[in-house]
Enzyme design. Structure first.
Site, PDB file in Angstrom:
ATOM      1  N   ASP A 278     -10.352   4.752  -3.426  1.00  0.00           N
ATOM      2  CA  ASP A 278      -9.223   5.153  -4.271  1.00  0.00           C
ATOM      3  C   ASP A 278      -9.771   5.680  -5.607  1.00  0.00           C
ATOM      4  OD1 ASP A 278      -9.870   2.914  -5.833  1.00  0.00           O
ATOM      5  OD2 ASP A 278      -7.771   2.582  -6.345  1.00  0.00           O
TER       6      ASP A 278
ATOM      7  N   TYR B 119      -7.095   6.714   3.742  1.00  0.00           N
ATOM      8  CA  TYR B 119      -7.191   5.711   2.677  1.00  0.00           C
ATOM      9  C   TYR B 119      -6.323   4.479   2.994  1.00  0.00           C
ATOM     10  CZ  TYR B 119      -6.183   2.915  -1.254  1.00  0.00           C
ATOM     11  OH  TYR B 119      -6.014   1.803  -2.021  1.00  0.00           O
TER      12      TYR B 119
ATOM     13  N   GLU C 206       0.828  -1.214   0.000  1.00  0.00           N
ATOM     14  CA  GLU C 206       0.000   0.000   0.000  1.00  0.00           C
ATOM     15  C   GLU C 206       0.859   1.259   0.000  1.00  0.00           C
ATOM     16  OE1 GLU C 206      -3.055   0.582  -0.617  1.00  0.00           O
ATOM     17  OE2 GLU C 206      -3.489  -1.527  -0.867  1.00  0.00           O
TER      18      GLU C 206
END
Ligand code: SF4
Length: 286
Positions: free
Chosen positions: A136, A118, A35
């Site tokens: 996203d 996020y 990520e």
């Protein structure tokens, strides 16, 4: 809009069409590393560095035991190297405060360096199978089209958009986690920004943008991010030079690596302030 049906169809599609990405078979730490790397870098460029990273530092404790400079050096050409520093800091926090285990709540994840809303939601969902709104660009575009009837969402998410995304989230944790992954994958592979492949889309019959005849985007023009000649490029050039010079680089040589002297000075001073590079007896090092 029959959201439940859309979720079911997209989740079914995902079971058949998901990419076999290595972090999908990895540990929570592997997901977290991916990520960070994927924040501003496409999947194809992340695959190699992610493998190397995980071989070298398979757990947060392994990375935490190293100097931050080692993380920046290993970040290679992924760009935005501050992410490497933040990932190192996050690894230290995990080692010191969470017994080396990636936390399992949004609150604890958000408290880690470099982990925003996020990224926390993505780690919770992809690493722990939790229920969280993951919003996203791919998911935002998909929802804007399917439900909003628009080609693109606004430049950044509004509160109303967050609420909408929340309304899409299935109640059950496992289905919600699957929806986060499947909707992102559909946006990345089929409902792409420039040429959506509606003939391969599992929700084409339910898509509002398609039903409306694909009206063109009405918001402000979408500008691709400029790169050539930017401070970001200049910082990358200097950092690359230092990264590949284990014995250090004389300051003057680093400044000569870029044609615009004042821009190079500004960028070097930014790299020093951000502690991505350190100055040691006239030499620059990681
Ligand atoms: S039908 Fe086309 S535009 Fe609509 S969600 Fe599917 S791929 Fe995207």
């Amino acid at each position: 809009m029959d959201r439940q049906r859309v979720v079911w169809l997209v989740n079914q599609w995902f079971e058949q069409n998901r990419r076999d990405l290595p972090w999908r078979r990895s540990t929570p730490w592997g997901v977290m590393v991916s990520e960070f790397m994927l924040q501003q870098t496409p999947v194809a460029r992340v695959l190699g560095p992610w493998q190397e990273w995980m071989e070298r530092w398979p757990t947060p404790d392994d990375l935490a035991a190293e100097e931050p400079g080692a993380a920046v050096a290993a970040w290679g050409r992924l760009g935005y190297p501050r992410r490497a520093q933040r990932l190192h800091r996050a690894a230290v926090a995990i080692a010191q405060e969470h017994q080396g285990q990636v936390p399992t709540t949004l609150e604890e994840l958000r408290a880690l360096p470099g982990v925003g809303q996020y990224t926390a939601a993505a780690i919770l969902s992809f690493a722990h199978g939790g229920r969280a709104v993951v919003l996203d660009t791919n998911i935002r575009r998909l929802l804007a089209r399917v439900e909003g009837g628009q080609q693109f969402p606004s430049a950044s998410p509004t509160v109303a958009e967050w609420r909408e995304a929340e309304a899409w989230l299935p109640e059950d944790e496992a289905t919600a986690a699957l929806w986060a992954a499947s909707s992102m994958e559909l946006g990345a592979l089929v409902c792409t920004a420039r040429s959506p492949r509606c003939e391969d889309c599992p929700v084409s019959e339910l898509c509002a943008w398609r039903a409306a005849g694909y009206p063109a985007h009405e918001g402000p023009p979408r500008k691709p991010q400029a790169w050539h000649g930017t401070d970001r490029q200049c910082r990358g050039v200097i950092l690359d030079l230092v990264r590949h010079s284990p014995d250090g680089v004389p300051v003057e040589l680093a400044l000569e690596a870029w044609t615009d002297r004042s821009q190079a000075e500004r960028c070097l001073s930014g790299l020093l302030d951000d502690e991505l590079v350190r100055r040691d007896a006239g030499l620059l090092r990681l």
